[in-house]
Design a protein around this motif. Structure first.
Motif, PDB file in Angstrom:
ATOM      1  N   ALA A 106      -3.992   7.264  -7.938  1.00  0.00           N
ATOM      2  CA  ALA A 106      -4.907   6.125  -7.842  1.00  0.00           C
ATOM      3  C   ALA A 106      -6.118   6.335  -8.751  1.00  0.00           C
ATOM      4  CB  ALA A 106      -5.362   5.962  -6.394  1.00  0.00           C
ATOM      5  N   PHE A 107      -6.322   5.432  -9.716  1.00  0.00           N
ATOM      6  CA  PHE A 107      -7.475   5.509 -10.622  1.00  0.00           C
ATOM      7  C   PHE A 107      -8.650   4.761  -9.994  1.00  0.00           C
ATOM      8  CE2 PHE A 107      -4.678   5.716 -14.753  1.00  0.00           C
ATOM      9  CZ  PHE A 107      -4.132   6.909 -14.303  1.00  0.00           C
ATOM     10  N   GLU A 108      -9.770   5.450  -9.879  1.00  0.00           N
ATOM     11  CA  GLU A 108     -10.963   4.828  -9.287  1.00  0.00           C
ATOM     12  C   GLU A 108     -11.346   3.563 -10.050  1.00  0.00           C
ATOM     13  OE1 GLU A 108     -14.825   7.000  -7.775  1.00  0.00           O
ATOM     14  OE2 GLU A 108     -15.085   6.515  -9.907  1.00  0.00           O
ATOM     15  N   ALA A 109     -11.335   3.641 -11.387  1.00  0.00           N
ATOM     16  CA  ALA A 109     -11.786   2.509 -12.212  1.00  0.00           C
ATOM     17  C   ALA A 109     -10.890   1.281 -12.055  1.00  0.00           C
ATOM     18  CB  ALA A 109     -11.822   2.924 -13.684  1.00  0.00           C
ATOM     19  N   PRO A 138       0.979   3.626  -5.900  1.00  0.00           N
ATOM     20  CA  PRO A 138       2.402   3.937  -5.663  1.00  0.00           C
ATOM     21  C   PRO A 138       3.314   3.528  -6.813  1.00  0.00           C
ATOM     22  CG  PRO A 138       1.685   2.094  -4.285  1.00  0.00           C
ATOM     23  CD  PRO A 138       0.463   2.612  -4.976  1.00  0.00           C
ATOM     24  N   TYR A 139       2.768   2.814  -7.803  1.00  0.00           N
ATOM     25  CA  TYR A 139       3.596   2.369  -8.943  1.00  0.00           C
ATOM     26  C   TYR A 139       3.484   3.305 -10.145  1.00  0.00           C
ATOM     27  CZ  TYR A 139       2.768  -1.469  -5.836  1.00  0.00           C
ATOM     28  OH  TYR A 139       2.626  -2.206  -4.698  1.00  0.00           O
ATOM     29  N   ILE A 140       2.912   4.482  -9.927  1.00  0.00           N
ATOM     30  CA  ILE A 140       2.677   5.415 -11.033  1.00  0.00           C
ATOM     31  C   ILE A 140       3.958   5.768 -11.770  1.00  0.00           C
ATOM     32  CG2 ILE A 140       2.745   7.420  -9.463  1.00  0.00           C
ATOM     33  CD1 ILE A 140       0.784   7.094 -12.778  1.00  0.00           C
ATOM     34  N   LYS A 141       5.074   5.845 -11.042  1.00  0.00           N
ATOM     35  CA  LYS A 141       6.331   6.214 -11.709  1.00  0.00           C
ATOM     36  C   LYS A 141       6.654   5.225 -12.835  1.00  0.00           C
ATOM     37  CE  LYS A 141      11.183   7.147 -10.683  1.00  0.00           C
ATOM     38  NZ  LYS A 141      12.127   7.458  -9.603  1.00  0.00           N
ATOM     39  N   TYR A 142       6.428   3.931 -12.557  1.00  0.00           N
ATOM     40  CA  TYR A 142       6.790   2.897 -13.529  1.00  0.00           C
ATOM     41  C   TYR A 142       5.767   2.831 -14.658  1.00  0.00           C
ATOM     42  CZ  TYR A 142       9.844   2.213  -9.686  1.00  0.00           C
ATOM     43  OH  TYR A 142      10.765   2.471  -8.717  1.00  0.00           O
ATOM     44  N   PHE A 143       4.513   3.062 -14.332  1.00  0.00           N
ATOM     45  CA  PHE A 143       3.480   3.115 -15.375  1.00  0.00           C
ATOM     46  C   PHE A 143       3.736   4.298 -16.313  1.00  0.00           C
ATOM     47  CE2 PHE A 143      -0.096   0.141 -14.760  1.00  0.00           C
ATOM     48  CZ  PHE A 143       0.370  -0.539 -13.643  1.00  0.00           C
ATOM     49  N   LEU A 144       4.049   5.434 -15.722  1.00  0.00           N
ATOM     50  CA  LEU A 144       4.290   6.634 -16.534  1.00  0.00           C
ATOM     51  C   LEU A 144       5.473   6.412 -17.470  1.00  0.00           C
ATOM     52  CD1 LEU A 144       3.631   9.603 -17.125  1.00  0.00           C
ATOM     53  CD2 LEU A 144       5.044  10.246 -15.169  1.00  0.00           C
ATOM     54  N   LYS A 145       6.512   5.799 -16.924  1.00  0.00           N
ATOM     55  CA  LYS A 145       7.702   5.530 -17.734  1.00  0.00           C
ATOM     56  C   LYS A 145       7.367   4.538 -18.852  1.00  0.00           C
ATOM     57  CE  LYS A 145      12.550   4.391 -17.050  1.00  0.00           C
ATOM     58  NZ  LYS A 145      13.484   3.683 -16.189  1.00  0.00           N
ATOM     59  N   THR A 203       0.853  -1.190   0.000  1.00  0.00           N
ATOM     60  CA  THR A 203       0.000   0.000   0.000  1.00  0.00           C
ATOM     61  C   THR A 203       0.889   1.240   0.000  1.00  0.00           C
ATOM     62  OG1 THR A 203      -0.004   0.127   2.401  1.00  0.00           O
ATOM     63  CG2 THR A 203      -1.740  -1.222   1.382  1.00  0.00           C
ATOM     64  N   THR A 204       0.283   2.394  -0.246  1.00  0.00           N
ATOM     65  CA  THR A 204       1.077   3.632  -0.235  1.00  0.00           C
ATOM     66  C   THR A 204       1.779   3.785   1.112  1.00  0.00           C
ATOM     67  OG1 THR A 204      -0.920   4.824   0.408  1.00  0.00           O
ATOM     68  CG2 THR A 204      -0.325   4.897  -1.900  1.00  0.00           C
ATOM     69  N   THR A 240      -7.233  10.001  -7.735  1.00  0.00           N
ATOM     70  CA  THR A 240      -6.811  10.705  -6.525  1.00  0.00           C
ATOM     71  C   THR A 240      -5.288  10.803  -6.507  1.00  0.00           C
ATOM     72  OG1 THR A 240      -8.657   9.649  -5.353  1.00  0.00           O
ATOM     73  CG2 THR A 240      -7.010  10.765  -3.995  1.00  0.00           C
ATOM     74  N   ALA A 241      -4.795  12.032  -6.339  1.00  0.00           N
ATOM     75  CA  ALA A 241      -3.345  12.231  -6.148  1.00  0.00           C
ATOM     76  C   ALA A 241      -3.065  12.117  -4.658  1.00  0.00           C
ATOM     77  CB  ALA A 241      -2.941  13.606  -6.664  1.00  0.00           C
ATOM     78  N   ILE A 242      -2.137  11.252  -4.318  1.00  0.00           N
ATOM     79  CA  ILE A 242      -1.859  10.988  -2.895  1.00  0.00           C
ATOM     80  C   ILE A 242      -0.378  11.235  -2.615  1.00  0.00           C
ATOM     81  CG2 ILE A 242      -1.965   9.282  -1.025  1.00  0.00           C
ATOM     82  CD1 ILE A 242      -3.921   7.686  -2.882  1.00  0.00           C
TER      83      ILE A 242
END
Ligand SMILES: O=P(O)(O)OP(=O)(O)OP(=O)(O)OC[C@H]1O[C@@H](n2cnc3c(O)ncnc32)[C@H](O)[C@@H]1O
Ligand SMILES: [Mg+2]
Length: 259
Positions: A144-147, A154-161, A116-117, A181-183
């Motif tokens: 965090a995407f609701e859908a 917390p893995y957004i960095k790797y998804f974005l890359k 978790t975050t 949601t930006a956390i």
């Protein structure tokens, strides 16, 4: 030397000596500040220190240094701007009686575990405190995407890359909800062997087609509900820092440190 995400060129990562002074959990003592920062090779300090006056007149007048372990120059810039702005907005501030926080930074290779975050944030801060041998803060940012039940989180960095800004949009193509949601999770460790404390801030919004400058991570695709129709990237720094996930988390941390 920054990337769109704000990363800096890596620097030597040598552990520093363990401090004898296990500070009061709330305090980054001035002795800690001078002892610890003098142990850091200058190459590990990302940006010059900017003193930030604290708002409590009852505290000592010695400046206190917060060691922020991060490799992200954009995070550091926003943290300093938010702390400075909260000082400037303090009514009845008496500069002669106020101490200051200053934020030093160090870029370390700290493992970022899965979970978790909060779990990710605690593990990173614990590892950072072991390496620096004293108090420090770390920060983790999640989107965090609701859908998607909170992913990438917390893995957004790797998804974005991996998929880029366009890909983040495409990930939601088959879903009616674009809510996100930006956390921001700050973790504070009083030193090696102590359990980090967590300070979380959230900002609600939605994922949109990229608009605005691409200096900082996923800013162009996040449109906060309080942003008057602008994406984070289209807002100026002052406006973003009034409503951002980082501002909200940092406000809690700042209040805790001033208790
Ligand atoms: O050294 P640390 O502090 O870990 O810095 P980092 O860049 O690795 O940061 P994270 O692990 O927290 O990953 C968060 C990702 O989200 C990006 N990011 C962080 N805060 C952001 C913000 O306010 N707006 C847009 N993107 C952001 C950042 O560039 C990363 O790609
Ligand atoms: Mg990171």
């Amino acid at each position: 030397m920054t990337t769109a995400g704000g990363s800096l060129a890596s620097s030597p990562h040598s552990p520093t000596e363990t401090s004898d002074s296990q500070a009061h959990p709330h305090s980054f003592s001035s002795s800690f500040a001078s002892d610890r920062t003098s142990q850091l090779p200058r190459s590990q300090t990302l940006l010059p220190t900017i003193p930030v006056a604290a708002e409590t007149a009852t505290m000592t007048t010695s400046p206190r240094t917060i060691l922020f372990v991060t490799g992200n120059a954009n995070k550091l810039k926003e943290v300093r701007a938010i702390l400075l702005s909260s000082t400037q907005h303090t009514e009845n501030a008496n500069p002669a009686a106020t101490p200051s926080f200053s934020v030093e930074s160090q870029d370390l290779d700290v493992p970022e575990v899965q979970g978790t975050t909060e779990e990710v944030a605690k593990a990173k801060c614990k590892a950072a405190a072991e390496i620096v041998g004293g108090p420090c803060i770390t920060e983790d940012t999640a989107l965090a995407f609701e859908a998607l039940g909170g992913l990438p989180g917390p893995y957004i960095k790797y998804f974005l890359k991996a998929v880029g800004l366009e890909g983040l949009n495409n990930m939601l193509a088959g879903f009616p909800s674009k809510r996100a949601t930006a956390i921001c999770t700050f973790a504070y460790s009083a030193g090696p062997g102590t359990e980090p404390l967590i300070f979380e801030g959230r900002t609600e919004g939605k994922i949109v087609q990229a608009r605005g400058p691409t200096h900082f991570g996923w800013d162009p695709v996040f449109e906060p509900d309080e942003g008057e129709g602008k994406t984070y990237a289209e807002m100026d720094g002052v406006a973003k820092n009034k409503i951002s996930h980082r501002y909200r988390a940092l406000d809690k941390l700042r209040k805790y440190l001033l208790e």
